[in-house]
Design a protein around this motif. Structure first.
Motif, PDB file in Angstrom:
ATOM      1  N   SER A  31       0.842  -1.214   0.000  1.00 38.97           N
ATOM      2  CA  SER A  31       0.000   0.000   0.000  1.00 38.97           C
ATOM      3  C   SER A  31       0.868   1.252   0.000  1.00 38.97           C
ATOM      4  O   SER A  31       1.144   1.816  -1.074  1.00 38.97           O
ATOM      5  N   GLN A  32       1.320   1.673   1.171  1.00 34.59           N
ATOM      6  CA  GLN A  32       2.153   2.885   1.243  1.00 34.59           C
ATOM      7  C   GLN A  32       3.421   2.675   0.412  1.00 34.59           C
ATOM      8  O   GLN A  32       4.020   1.599   0.453  1.00 34.59           O
ATOM      9  N   GLY A  33       3.834   3.730  -0.317  1.00 33.99           N
ATOM     10  CA  GLY A  33       4.984   3.578  -1.203  1.00 33.99           C
ATOM     11  C   GLY A  33       6.307   3.754  -0.486  1.00 33.99           C
ATOM     12  O   GLY A  33       6.721   4.876  -0.214  1.00 33.99           O
ATOM     13  N   PHE A  34       6.953   2.644  -0.172  1.00 33.36           N
ATOM     14  CA  PHE A  34       8.308   2.720   0.385  1.00 33.36           C
ATOM     15  C   PHE A  34       9.035   1.410   0.107  1.00 33.36           C
ATOM     16  O   PHE A  34       8.414   0.347   0.093  1.00 33.36           O
ATOM     17  N   ALA A 119      -4.733  12.720  -7.737  1.00 38.23           N
ATOM     18  CA  ALA A 119      -3.657  13.593  -7.262  1.00 38.23           C
ATOM     19  C   ALA A 119      -3.148  13.097  -5.923  1.00 38.23           C
ATOM     20  O   ALA A 119      -3.915  12.570  -5.106  1.00 38.23           O
ATOM     21  N   TYR A 120      -1.884  13.299  -5.700  1.00 39.25           N
ATOM     22  CA  TYR A 120      -1.276  12.941  -4.415  1.00 39.25           C
ATOM     23  C   TYR A 120      -2.011  13.688  -3.299  1.00 39.25           C
ATOM     24  O   TYR A 120      -2.415  14.841  -3.472  1.00 39.25           O
ATOM     25  N   ASP A 121      -2.161  13.041  -2.156  1.00 39.02           N
ATOM     26  CA  ASP A 121      -3.133  13.535  -1.169  1.00 39.02           C
ATOM     27  C   ASP A 121      -2.803  14.868  -0.512  1.00 39.02           C
ATOM     28  O   ASP A 121      -3.682  15.518   0.027  1.00 39.02           O
ATOM     29  N   HIS A 168       4.015   9.857 -12.588  1.00 37.15           N
ATOM     30  CA  HIS A 168       2.822  10.168 -11.813  1.00 37.15           C
ATOM     31  C   HIS A 168       2.475   9.117 -10.762  1.00 37.15           C
ATOM     32  O   HIS A 168       2.433   7.928 -11.050  1.00 37.15           O
ATOM     33  N   ASN A 169       2.235   9.596  -9.562  1.00 38.04           N
ATOM     34  CA  ASN A 169       1.692   8.783  -8.486  1.00 38.04           C
ATOM     35  C   ASN A 169       0.215   9.122  -8.380  1.00 38.04           C
ATOM     36  O   ASN A 169      -0.109  10.301  -8.189  1.00 38.04           O
ATOM     37  N   PRO A 170      -0.713   8.206  -8.525  1.00 41.30           N
ATOM     38  CA  PRO A 170      -0.566   6.754  -8.488  1.00 41.30           C
ATOM     39  C   PRO A 170      -0.518   6.050  -9.840  1.00 41.30           C
ATOM     40  O   PRO A 170      -0.342   4.833  -9.854  1.00 41.30           O
ATOM     41  N   LEU A 359      -6.863  -0.524  -8.246  1.00 37.53           N
ATOM     42  CA  LEU A 359      -6.070  -0.580  -7.021  1.00 37.53           C
ATOM     43  C   LEU A 359      -4.617  -0.295  -7.359  1.00 37.53           C
ATOM     44  O   LEU A 359      -4.133  -0.676  -8.434  1.00 37.53           O
ATOM     45  N   ARG A 360      -3.925   0.383  -6.432  1.00 37.48           N
ATOM     46  CA  ARG A 360      -2.500   0.698  -6.630  1.00 37.48           C
ATOM     47  C   ARG A 360      -1.637  -0.241  -5.802  1.00 37.48           C
ATOM     48  O   ARG A 360      -1.891  -0.415  -4.607  1.00 37.48           O
ATOM     49  N   PHE A 361      -0.624  -0.805  -6.442  1.00 42.20           N
ATOM     50  CA  PHE A 361       0.317  -1.696  -5.750  1.00 42.20           C
ATOM     51  C   PHE A 361       1.723  -1.129  -5.871  1.00 42.20           C
ATOM     52  O   PHE A 361       2.149  -0.764  -6.970  1.00 42.20           O
TER      53      PHE A 361
HETATM   54  N1  GLN Z   1       4.381   8.745  -1.213  1.00 42.27           N
HETATM   55  C1  GLN Z   1       3.880   7.589  -0.540  1.00 42.27           C
HETATM   56  C2  GLN Z   1       2.779   6.916  -1.352  1.00 42.27           C
HETATM   57  O1  GLN Z   1       2.301   7.439  -2.298  1.00 42.27           O
HETATM   58  C3  GLN Z   1       3.255   7.867   0.794  1.00 42.27           C
HETATM   59  C4  GLN Z   1       3.903   8.822   1.699  1.00 42.27           C
HETATM   60  C5  GLN Z   1       3.047   9.020   2.923  1.00 42.27           C
HETATM   61  O2  GLN Z   1       2.660   8.065   3.571  1.00 42.27           O
HETATM   62  N2  GLN Z   1       2.739  10.234   3.222  1.00 42.27           N
HETATM   63  O3  GLN Z   1       2.396   5.862  -0.980  1.00 42.27           O
END
Ligand code: GLN
Length: 380
Positions: A31-34, A119-121, A168-170, A359-361
């Motif tokens: 889920s979270q991008g790391f 868009a990113y949150d 682009h995310n997501p 869904l984003r993976f």
């Molecule tokens: N950039 C990360 C994502 O898109 C999340 C970063 C965050 O948790 N704020 O998942």
């Protein structure tokens, strides 16, 4: 006490919600991008050395000069834009602070800002907290392409800024040269500032070259480009990034940055200044992540979920259209709790919560993690 919320409709970010749910249900967390693999030992040693050397007090407000200097050189070499480290580069506490400081510096009451959903949150709340008015334009799967005529039609005398994000995310889509030329034309014609989130600049695939706003001289003059060391060096928890913008724009950004974080942690800045000297440390990132994307795509062969095109970023979108009648949040919760694999619902990135069965993976993971995730997805 009556606490009046400035963001009444905002809850906890979907990334925190999903990472927590993944942990609670012992689900694989895509889920979270790391990244789930280690940071370079060399870089960690450099930080340690710099701490031992005593680089532990406040850094200069805009960033350690040696770091800004090498950033300026890398930008000049990569995007062919001469860059002045004293006046045009500012080190920030990650991309999110860079975006917030920029908006706080440049957007005021009733200024309209155009942004593209998904868009990113952090974009929309940053605009509203500073009195601005977000103007959302929805992009559609599978290509998430921008209709520049629609953008032109949304511009009013109050429009101050356009925000773009490439890769682009997501969605994993990227802007092309013709997009950049269209953006440049619109920005010039309407005297707009462009805030360009380029944190995935080096995570781009299939021999596509990243289209930075900095590559287009007339666009660069009116743009702020935002970058992230967390993404480039697999260390999202370090929260360190930077902005590149003209002297005029940078002067304003530093006015807010100095009151939001003042400066960014010192030993990591010294370490990065050294580490960036060797381009081998960042030049192969696109290939590295392309392999991960392809590995993941290979793993999901046999799943009924369908992959959308992905040209960059940490993320792969999968469609479950025709597979389940659940909405995205229900599907996400079911997958996390029952299947032990956590994604992010793409509806979380749409202000109108458009539900498109996507869904984003995150594939910024070890092969083992991606294999385990693939085994689950093949059962769906
Ligand atoms: N950039 C990360 C994502 O898109 C999340 C970063 C965050 O948790 N704020 O998942």
């Amino acid at each position: 006490m009556n606490v009046k919320s400035r963001l009444p409709e905002v809850g906890t970010s979907i990334f925190s919600v999903m990472s927590k749910m993944a942990l609670e249900h012992q689900a694989i967390n895509l889920s979270q991008g790391f990244p789930d693999f280690p940071v370079s030992e060399k870089l960690i040693d450099l930080i340690h050395q710099n701490m031992k050397l005593g680089h532990n007090q406040y850094a200069p407000m805009p960033g350690v000069p040696a770091l800004r200097k090498i950033i300026a050189d890398v930008i000049a070499n990569t995007y062919h834009r001469p860059t002045y480290f004293e006046t045009e580069v500012t080190v920030t506490a990650g991309g999110t602070e860079a975006i917030f400081s920029t908006i706080a510096a440049l957007i005021g009451s009733n200024d309209e800002v155009i942004l593209f959903d998904p868009a990113y949150d952090c974009y929309d709340p940053a605009i509203r907290l500073n009195g601005g008015i977000p103007v959302h334009i929805n992009l559609k799967p599978p290509h998430f392409a921008i209709d520049w005529q629609e953008v032109q039609d949304k511009i009013t005398p109050n429009t101050k800024m356009i925000m773009v994000n490439t890769p682009h995310n997501p969605s994993g889509s990227v802007l092309s040269e013709s997009d950049m030329l269209a953006l440049q034309k619109i920005a010039l014609k309407n005297d707009l500032i462009v805030l360009s989130d380029e944190v995935y600049e080096r995570i781009i695939f299939d021999s596509i070259s990243h289209q930075s706003v900095l590559k287009y001289p007339d666009l660069a003059k009116r743009s702020i480009a935002v970058f992230s060391f967390g993404k480039t060096f697999h260390a999202t928890g370090w929260k360190i990034g930077y902005t590149v913008a003209s002297e005029e724009l940078t002067r304003e950004i530093r006015k807010t940055h100095q009151f939001i974080t003042f400066s960014v942690n010192t030993p990591i800045q010294f370490a990065l200044a050294e580490y960036l000297k060797d381009p081998e440390n960042y030049l192969h990132l696109g290939k590295f992540y392309q392999q991960k994307r392809d590995f993941f795509l290979n793993q999901i062969k046999g799943s009924s979920l369908k992959a959308l095109p992905c040209f960059g970023s940490y993320f792969q979108l999968l469609s479950y259209d025709g597979v389940s009648a659940k909405n995205e949040m229900e599907m996400t919760a079911w997958m996390t709790q029952r299947k032990k694999l956590a994604p992010i619902p793409v509806s979380a990135f749409y202000q109108d919560r458009s539900d498109q069965k996507l869904l984003r993976f995150c594939f910024a993971k070890s092969e083992q993690t991606l294999q385990n995730a693939g085994a689950i997805l093949r059962t769906i």
